[in-house]
Scaffold this active site. Structure first.
Site, PDB file in Angstrom:
ATOM      1  CG  HIS A  42      -1.970  -1.041   1.214  1.00 25.26           C
ATOM      2  ND1 HIS A  42      -2.594  -1.481   2.347  1.00 25.26           N
ATOM      3  CD2 HIS A  42      -2.501  -1.748   0.197  1.00 25.26           C
ATOM      4  CE1 HIS A  42      -3.465  -2.419   2.042  1.00 25.26           C
ATOM      5  NE2 HIS A  42      -3.420  -2.610   0.735  1.00 25.26           N
TER       6      HIS A  42
HETATM    7  C1  FAD Z   1      -0.928  -6.612  -4.175  1.00 20.60           C
HETATM    8  C2  FAD Z   1      -1.768  -5.418  -3.776  1.00 20.60           C
HETATM    9  C3  FAD Z   1      -2.933  -5.615  -3.063  1.00 20.60           C
HETATM   10  C4  FAD Z   1      -3.718  -4.527  -2.698  1.00 20.60           C
HETATM   11  N1  FAD Z   1      -4.869  -4.767  -1.998  1.00 20.60           N
HETATM   12  C5  FAD Z   1      -5.622  -3.731  -1.600  1.00 20.60           C
HETATM   13  C6  FAD Z   1      -6.838  -3.954  -0.873  1.00 20.60           C
HETATM   14  O1  FAD Z   1      -7.222  -5.082  -0.588  1.00 20.60           O
HETATM   15  N2  FAD Z   1      -7.561  -2.874  -0.486  1.00 20.60           N
HETATM   16  C7  FAD Z   1      -7.169  -1.607  -0.747  1.00 20.60           C
HETATM   17  O2  FAD Z   1      -7.861  -0.662  -0.362  1.00 20.60           O
HETATM   18  N3  FAD Z   1      -6.027  -1.362  -1.452  1.00 20.60           N
HETATM   19  C8  FAD Z   1      -5.253  -2.394  -1.888  1.00 20.60           C
HETATM   20  N4  FAD Z   1      -4.099  -2.157  -2.571  1.00 20.60           N
HETATM   21  C9  FAD Z   1      -3.657  -0.770  -2.769  1.00 20.60           C
HETATM   22  C10 FAD Z   1      -4.315  -0.133  -3.977  1.00 20.60           C
HETATM   23  O3  FAD Z   1      -4.037  -0.908  -5.133  1.00 20.60           O
HETATM   24  C11 FAD Z   1      -3.737   1.281  -4.122  1.00 20.60           C
HETATM   25  O4  FAD Z   1      -3.945   1.990  -2.905  1.00 20.60           O
HETATM   26  C12 FAD Z   1      -4.409   2.036  -5.216  1.00 20.60           C
HETATM   27  O5  FAD Z   1      -4.238   1.345  -6.428  1.00 20.60           O
HETATM   28  C13 FAD Z   1      -3.785   3.412  -5.311  1.00 20.60           C
HETATM   29  O6  FAD Z   1      -4.409   4.085  -6.366  1.00 20.60           O
HETATM   30  P1  FAD Z   1      -3.655   5.245  -7.103  1.00 20.60           P
HETATM   31  O7  FAD Z   1      -4.616   5.726  -8.171  1.00 20.60           O
HETATM   32  O8  FAD Z   1      -3.154   6.212  -6.101  1.00 20.60           O
HETATM   33  O9  FAD Z   1      -2.359   4.586  -7.753  1.00 20.60           O
HETATM   34  P2  FAD Z   1      -2.297   3.455  -8.921  1.00 20.60           P
HETATM   35  O10 FAD Z   1      -3.456   2.510  -8.854  1.00 20.60           O
HETATM   36  O11 FAD Z   1      -0.906   2.890  -8.800  1.00 20.60           O
HETATM   37  O12 FAD Z   1      -2.434   4.307 -10.240  1.00 20.60           O
HETATM   38  C14 FAD Z   1      -1.389   5.086 -10.740  1.00 20.60           C
HETATM   39  C15 FAD Z   1      -1.528   5.058 -12.245  1.00 20.60           C
HETATM   40  O13 FAD Z   1      -0.640   6.025 -12.809  1.00 20.60           O
HETATM   41  C16 FAD Z   1      -0.023   5.451 -13.917  1.00 20.60           C
HETATM   42  N5  FAD Z   1       1.232   6.163 -14.125  1.00 20.60           N
HETATM   43  C17 FAD Z   1       2.367   6.132 -13.392  1.00 20.60           C
HETATM   44  N6  FAD Z   1       3.294   6.943 -13.899  1.00 20.60           N
HETATM   45  C18 FAD Z   1       2.739   7.526 -14.978  1.00 20.60           C
HETATM   46  C19 FAD Z   1       3.194   8.477 -15.925  1.00 20.60           C
HETATM   47  N7  FAD Z   1       4.408   8.998 -15.848  1.00 20.60           N
HETATM   48  N8  FAD Z   1       2.367   8.852 -16.903  1.00 20.60           N
HETATM   49  C20 FAD Z   1       1.110   8.340 -16.994  1.00 20.60           C
HETATM   50  N9  FAD Z   1       0.616   7.435 -16.119  1.00 20.60           N
HETATM   51  C21 FAD Z   1       1.427   7.033 -15.127  1.00 20.60           C
HETATM   52  C22 FAD Z   1       0.170   3.998 -13.563  1.00 20.60           C
HETATM   53  O14 FAD Z   1       0.315   3.210 -14.730  1.00 20.60           O
HETATM   54  C23 FAD Z   1      -1.149   3.714 -12.834  1.00 20.60           C
HETATM   55  O15 FAD Z   1      -2.177   3.299 -13.702  1.00 20.60           O
HETATM   56  C24 FAD Z   1      -3.310  -3.222  -3.001  1.00 20.60           C
HETATM   57  C25 FAD Z   1      -2.135  -3.031  -3.731  1.00 20.60           C
HETATM   58  C26 FAD Z   1      -1.372  -4.113  -4.096  1.00 20.60           C
HETATM   59  C27 FAD Z   1      -0.113  -3.854  -4.898  1.00 20.60           C
END
Ligand code: FAD
Length: 172
Positions: free
Chosen positions: A106
């Site tokens: 996370h």
């Molecule tokens: C194995 C695992 C299990 C998990 N289980 C849970 C759970 O049970 N419950 C829960 O609440 N959370 C869980 N999480 C955490 C959850 O996945 C994250 O908190 C959530 O995905 C965060 O969302 P975000 O949009 O901040 O980041 P992300 O989902 O990482 O999205 C970031 C996006 O930005 C894109 N990106 C990055 N750099 C660039 C760039 N330079 N240009 C364009 N695009 C870019 C990436 O490709 C990605 O699509 C888990 C995570 C993992 C890894």
């Protein structure tokens, strides 16, 4: 010991799996980490990806507060195992080291929310201080957090951003 290593096959393997599933208990503990300004994300001055974007550099250390919590947890686990008469005890990720921490998958923080542009990246509406037409719907805006689970809060922030953008467009 893993059943494969015991050399079990066929019916005896099936029985061992059924017995194991019915008698196994898994305990898991999440420890709080105190806010520490030294735990942070910076940009690597030397390494860049194929788009020329700097690699992230993660600075993270586990403080005594958290280690104390882990030591106390192991003591409590031992009491529980004793009371249950547990015979096979395995610690994950390191069977020989109950105080080894496992990652929580996370990642949060990195573009912190705050009122002061000198100490934060976005404001309370997830809007970038620097780029006023950029909103950050991400767990990256979290200033501090428990270990789990961030995604519902991210979804709530995204919905709030949508409301903000809609209201702004109406006013424009
Ligand atoms: C194995 C695992 C299990 C998990 N289980 C849970 C759970 O049970 N419950 C829960 O609440 N959370 C869980 N999480 C955490 C959850 O996945 C994250 O908190 C959530 O995905 C965060 O969302 P975000 O949009 O901040 O980041 P992300 O989902 O990482 O999205 C970031 C996006 O930005 C894109 N990106 C990055 N750099 C660039 C760039 N330079 N240009 C364009 N695009 C870019 C990436 O490709 C990605 O699509 C888990 C995570 C993992 C890894």
């Amino acid at each position: 010991m893993p059943l494969k290593k015991k050399g079990l096959v066929g019916k005896s393997l099936d029985q061992a799996i059924r017995h194991g599933v019915a008698h196994k208990l898994e305990l898991s503990t999440h420890h709080s980490v105190l806010p520490n300004p030294q735990n942070r994300l910076t940009l690597d001055a030397n390494k860049r990806d194929m788009l020329g974007i700097p690699y992230p550099k993660v600075w993270y250390s586990i403080d005594e507060y958290t280690r104390k919590s882990a030591r106390r947890t192991v003591e409590m686990y031992n009491d529980i195992f004793k009371a249950m008469g547990a015979t096979e005890i395995t610690y994950i990720p390191d069977a020989n080291n109950p105080l080894m921490f496992a990652a929580q998958d996370h990642p949060m923080g990195g573009v912190l929310m705050g009122d002061d542009p000198n100490t934060s990246v976005c404001d309370r509406d997830c809007r970038s201080h620097e780029q006023r037409n950029l909103y950050l719907a991400s767990s990256a805006v979290f200033v501090n957090t428990g270990t789990a689970n961030p995604t519902l809060t991210v979804a709530a922030l995204a919905l709030r951003i949508a409301d903000t953008v809609r209201d702004e467009l109406k006013r424009a």
